[in-house]
Write a protein that holds these residues in place. Structure first.
Motif, PDB file in Angstrom:
ATOM      1  N   ARG A 131      39.863  43.075  39.800  1.00  8.28           N
ATOM      2  CA  ARG A 131      40.662  41.872  39.660  1.00  8.28           C
ATOM      3  C   ARG A 131      41.544  42.004  38.419  1.00  8.28           C
ATOM      4  NH1 ARG A 131      37.897  35.958  40.424  1.00  8.28           N
ATOM      5  NH2 ARG A 131      39.719  34.972  41.306  1.00  8.28           N
ATOM      6  N   THR A 142      43.820  40.009  35.706  1.00  6.57           N
ATOM      7  CA  THR A 142      43.964  38.658  35.188  1.00  6.57           C
ATOM      8  C   THR A 142      44.992  38.623  34.064  1.00  6.57           C
ATOM      9  OG1 THR A 142      41.666  38.161  35.728  1.00  6.57           O
ATOM     10  CG2 THR A 142      42.749  36.702  34.152  1.00  6.57           C
ATOM     11  N   SER A 197      45.112  35.239  38.353  1.00 13.14           N
ATOM     12  CA  SER A 197      44.455  36.519  38.625  1.00 13.14           C
ATOM     13  C   SER A 197      44.757  36.937  40.048  1.00 13.14           C
ATOM     14  CB  SER A 197      42.946  36.430  38.371  1.00 13.14           C
ATOM     15  OG  SER A 197      42.353  35.503  39.242  1.00 13.14           O
ATOM     16  N   TYR A 198      44.633  38.247  40.267  1.00 12.02           N
ATOM     17  CA  TYR A 198      44.925  38.823  41.579  1.00 12.02           C
ATOM     18  C   TYR A 198      43.825  39.809  41.929  1.00 12.02           C
ATOM     19  CZ  TYR A 198      47.171  41.550  45.236  1.00 12.02           C
ATOM     20  OH  TYR A 198      47.442  42.196  46.414  1.00 12.02           O
ATOM     21  N   ASP A 199      43.301  39.684  43.115  1.00 14.39           N
ATOM     22  CA  ASP A 199      42.298  40.612  43.631  1.00 14.39           C
ATOM     23  C   ASP A 199      42.987  41.479  44.673  1.00 14.39           C
ATOM     24  OD1 ASP A 199      40.274  41.917  45.063  1.00 14.39           O
ATOM     25  OD2 ASP A 199      38.837  40.341  44.556  1.00 14.39           O
ATOM     26  N   THR A 242      44.288  38.434  47.296  1.00 11.03           N
ATOM     27  CA  THR A 242      44.232  37.005  47.020  1.00 11.03           C
ATOM     28  C   THR A 242      44.632  36.732  45.580  1.00 11.03           C
ATOM     29  OG1 THR A 242      42.402  36.791  48.587  1.00 11.03           O
ATOM     30  CG2 THR A 242      42.762  34.958  47.089  1.00 11.03           C
ATOM     31  N   TYR A 297      44.704  33.868  42.482  1.00 10.56           N
ATOM     32  CA  TYR A 297      43.968  32.700  42.018  1.00 10.56           C
ATOM     33  C   TYR A 297      44.697  32.084  40.833  1.00 10.56           C
ATOM     34  CZ  TYR A 297      40.193  34.896  44.659  1.00 10.56           C
ATOM     35  OH  TYR A 297      39.446  35.470  45.650  1.00 10.56           O
ATOM     36  N   ASP A 348      43.663  29.289  37.982  1.00 10.30           N
ATOM     37  CA  ASP A 348      42.496  28.556  37.471  1.00 10.30           C
ATOM     38  C   ASP A 348      41.300  28.727  38.413  1.00 10.30           C
ATOM     39  OD1 ASP A 348      43.816  27.612  35.199  1.00 10.30           O
ATOM     40  OD2 ASP A 348      44.646  25.914  36.309  1.00 10.30           O
ATOM     41  N   GLU A 349      41.106  29.955  38.865  1.00  8.03           N
ATOM     42  CA  GLU A 349      39.983  30.346  39.737  1.00  8.03           C
ATOM     43  C   GLU A 349      40.033  29.725  41.135  1.00  8.03           C
ATOM     44  OE1 GLU A 349      37.872  32.848  39.024  1.00  8.03           O
ATOM     45  OE2 GLU A 349      39.058  33.046  37.215  1.00  8.03           O
ATOM     46  N   GLN A 350      41.138  29.076  41.486  1.00  4.83           N
ATOM     47  CA  GLN A 350      41.292  28.501  42.820  1.00  4.83           C
ATOM     48  C   GLN A 350      42.259  29.380  43.612  1.00  4.83           C
ATOM     49  OE1 GLN A 350      39.478  25.819  43.902  1.00  4.83           O
ATOM     50  NE2 GLN A 350      38.512  26.062  41.896  1.00  4.83           N
ATOM     51  N   PRO A 351      41.913  29.757  44.868  1.00  2.45           N
ATOM     52  CA  PRO A 351      42.817  30.585  45.666  1.00  2.45           C
ATOM     53  C   PRO A 351      44.161  29.895  45.894  1.00  2.45           C
ATOM     54  CG  PRO A 351      40.721  30.224  46.805  1.00  2.45           C
ATOM     55  CD  PRO A 351      40.708  29.389  45.581  1.00  2.45           C
ATOM     56  N   VAL A 352      45.228  30.687  45.866  1.00 10.01           N
ATOM     57  CA  VAL A 352      46.580  30.183  46.086  1.00 10.01           C
ATOM     58  C   VAL A 352      47.094  30.783  47.391  1.00 10.01           C
ATOM     59  CG1 VAL A 352      48.935  30.127  45.178  1.00 10.01           C
ATOM     60  CG2 VAL A 352      46.987  30.045  43.604  1.00 10.01           C
TER      61      VAL A 352
END
Length: 167
Positions: free
Chosen positions: A134, A136, A141-143, A148, A150, A152-156
């Protein structure tokens, strides 16, 4: 042991002058005198931190060399060139250079720009080939494995185009 920098110019006097100044600042300097030779050094030297490259060179010009380097590596590249027209600067930056300095230049300015580019590279790293699970930056962040993003730790939810830009 200092960071490794590749200096590329067909004018051997310029290469030597830049090499001397960079070595006084603690850098380890590799040299090349045309674009083809630069590509060979980049392929051999896996621990390069920066490339300083002229544009007008025999065998393979600097712009073409930069495009080829960008296909494989994400090293910072500073173009140093006698071509000072805005269109030349825009072209250089558009094809992959990170900075552009016109000849003649102040040697200390070149050193400052080199240090700045290396500092950014070392801070941000080569995220294009990092292999991290990941990536950040701040609140984003990007996985890459899950493709995916994110916030604030929520998927976009992103469109396919936005995802390609992120990658």
């Amino acid at each position: 042991m200092g960071d490794r920098i590749l200096v590329v110019d067909d004018d051997r006097e310029i290469v030597e002058a830049v090499k001397i100044r960079l070595e006084k600042e603690g850098f380890l300097v590799k040299t090349a005198y045309d674009g083809l030779e630069a590509l060979e050094v980049v392929a051999e030297e896996k621990d390069l931190k920066l490339i300083i490259m002229d544009v007008m060179m025999p065998n393979l010009d600097g712009f073409s060399a930069i495009m080829k380097i960008r296909q494989e590596r994400n090293l910072p590249i500073i173009v140093m060139s006698a071509k000072t027209e805005d269109t030349d600067k825009i072209l250089g930056l558009s094809i992959g250079a990170d900075d552009y300095i016109a000849k003649p230049f102040n040697a200390m300015e070149l050193v400052a720009r080199a240090k700045s580019q290396i500092r950014c590279y070392m801070t941000l790293g080569d995220v294009s080939k990092s292999g991290q699970a990941r990536i950040t930056v701040g609140r984003l962040s990007y996985d890459p494995q899950l493709r995916t993003v994110y916030a604030d730790e929520q998927p976009v939810n992103l469109t396919a185009t936005e995802l390609r830009i992120m990658e």
